[in-house]
Design a protein around this motif. Sequence first.
Motif, PDB file in Angstrom:
ATOM      1  N   MET A  27       0.853  -1.189   0.000  1.00 33.00           N
ATOM      2  CA  MET A  27       0.000   0.000   0.000  1.00 33.00           C
ATOM      3  C   MET A  27       0.887   1.238   0.000  1.00 33.00           C
ATOM      4  SD  MET A  27      -2.986  -1.420   0.112  1.00 33.00           S
ATOM      5  CE  MET A  27      -4.173  -0.159   0.520  1.00 33.00           C
ATOM      6  N   TYR A  29       0.622   5.287   0.977  1.00 30.45           N
ATOM      7  CA  TYR A  29      -0.137   6.352   1.629  1.00 30.45           C
ATOM      8  C   TYR A  29       0.558   7.662   1.300  1.00 30.45           C
ATOM      9  CZ  TYR A  29      -1.550   9.505   5.394  1.00 30.45           C
ATOM     10  OH  TYR A  29      -1.993  10.587   6.106  1.00 30.45           O
ATOM     11  N   LEU A  39      -4.658   6.860  -0.723  1.00 27.08           N
ATOM     12  CA  LEU A  39      -4.246   5.507  -0.371  1.00 27.08           C
ATOM     13  C   LEU A  39      -4.463   4.610  -1.578  1.00 27.08           C
ATOM     14  CD1 LEU A  39      -3.340   3.515   1.905  1.00 27.08           C
ATOM     15  CD2 LEU A  39      -5.779   3.095   2.289  1.00 27.08           C
ATOM     16  N   TYR A  40      -3.411   3.894  -1.978  1.00 27.54           N
ATOM     17  CA  TYR A  40      -3.497   3.012  -3.138  1.00 27.54           C
ATOM     18  C   TYR A  40      -2.919   1.651  -2.809  1.00 27.54           C
ATOM     19  CZ  TYR A  40      -4.183   7.410  -5.600  1.00 27.54           C
ATOM     20  OH  TYR A  40      -4.651   8.635  -6.001  1.00 27.54           O
ATOM     21  N   ASP A  41      -3.523   0.634  -3.384  1.00 24.30           N
ATOM     22  CA  ASP A  41      -2.993  -0.724  -3.337  1.00 24.30           C
ATOM     23  C   ASP A  41      -2.101  -0.866  -4.566  1.00 24.30           C
ATOM     24  OD1 ASP A  41      -2.501  -3.446  -3.666  1.00 24.30           O
ATOM     25  OD2 ASP A  41      -4.499  -4.026  -2.987  1.00 24.30           O
ATOM     26  N   LEU A  52      -8.185   4.569  -2.475  1.00 24.83           N
ATOM     27  CA  LEU A  52      -8.950   3.826  -1.467  1.00 24.83           C
ATOM     28  C   LEU A  52      -9.131   4.613  -0.168  1.00 24.83           C
ATOM     29  CD1 LEU A  52      -7.129   0.409  -1.956  1.00 24.83           C
ATOM     30  CD2 LEU A  52      -9.318   1.120  -2.950  1.00 24.83           C
ATOM     31  N   GLY A  53      -8.618   5.820  -0.126  1.00 28.10           N
ATOM     32  CA  GLY A  53      -8.624   6.600   1.108  1.00 28.10           C
ATOM     33  C   GLY A  53      -9.997   6.867   1.694  1.00 28.10           C
ATOM     34  N   SER A  55     -12.624   4.847   1.420  1.00 30.54           N
ATOM     35  CA  SER A  55     -13.321   3.592   1.683  1.00 30.54           C
ATOM     36  C   SER A  55     -13.292   3.253   3.170  1.00 30.54           C
ATOM     37  CB  SER A  55     -12.653   2.463   0.890  1.00 30.54           C
ATOM     38  OG  SER A  55     -13.087   1.208   1.348  1.00 30.54           O
ATOM     39  N   ASP A  57     -13.621   0.418   4.439  1.00 29.73           N
ATOM     40  CA  ASP A  57     -12.832  -0.801   4.606  1.00 29.73           C
ATOM     41  C   ASP A  57     -11.342  -0.506   4.773  1.00 29.73           C
ATOM     42  OD1 ASP A  57     -15.133  -2.318   4.341  1.00 29.73           O
ATOM     43  OD2 ASP A  57     -14.805  -2.718   2.205  1.00 29.73           O
ATOM     44  N   SER A  58     -10.906   0.649   4.271  1.00 30.93           N
ATOM     45  CA  SER A  58      -9.487   1.011   4.334  1.00 30.93           C
ATOM     46  C   SER A  58      -9.115   1.773   5.604  1.00 30.93           C
ATOM     47  CB  SER A  58      -9.126   1.867   3.116  1.00 30.93           C
ATOM     48  OG  SER A  58      -9.321   1.141   1.938  1.00 30.93           O
ATOM     49  N   ILE A  61      -6.157   0.452   7.689  1.00 34.53           N
ATOM     50  CA  ILE A  61      -4.883   0.598   6.967  1.00 34.53           C
ATOM     51  C   ILE A  61      -4.454   2.054   6.974  1.00 34.53           C
ATOM     52  CG2 ILE A  61      -3.756   0.351   4.720  1.00 34.53           C
ATOM     53  CD1 ILE A  61      -5.827  -1.944   4.191  1.00 34.53           C
ATOM     54  N   LEU A  62      -5.398   2.941   6.719  1.00 37.08           N
ATOM     55  CA  LEU A  62      -5.111   4.376   6.698  1.00 37.08           C
ATOM     56  C   LEU A  62      -4.584   4.834   8.057  1.00 37.08           C
ATOM     57  CD1 LEU A  62      -5.324   6.602   4.585  1.00 37.08           C
ATOM     58  CD2 LEU A  62      -7.641   7.037   5.367  1.00 37.08           C
TER      59      LEU A  62
END
Length: 75
Positions: A27, A29, A39-41, A52-53, A55, A57-58, A61-62
């Motif tokens: 990932m 950030y 935020l990217y996968d 994805l920042g 989301s 669900d993220s 991770i964020l």
Amino acid sequence: WDKAQQAQNAVNAEIEAQLKAIVDEGMIYIRHAGGREELYDIDADPSESLDLGASADSAPILTRLRQTLDRVLTH
């Protein structure tokens, strides 16, 4: 140094002042100077086209990457 190299160095310094980023576990950030976050996968999306920042669900991770970046920047 030639003028082209000096110009590139100035651009790099400006970019560095405007954003900070960290890569961890596939990932990336990115935190911009104004506070905007991305935020990217990068394993699934190497072109960084799906942020994805926002989301829900993220969120874990964020949070983890924010804390990691803060820790790196303060040491």
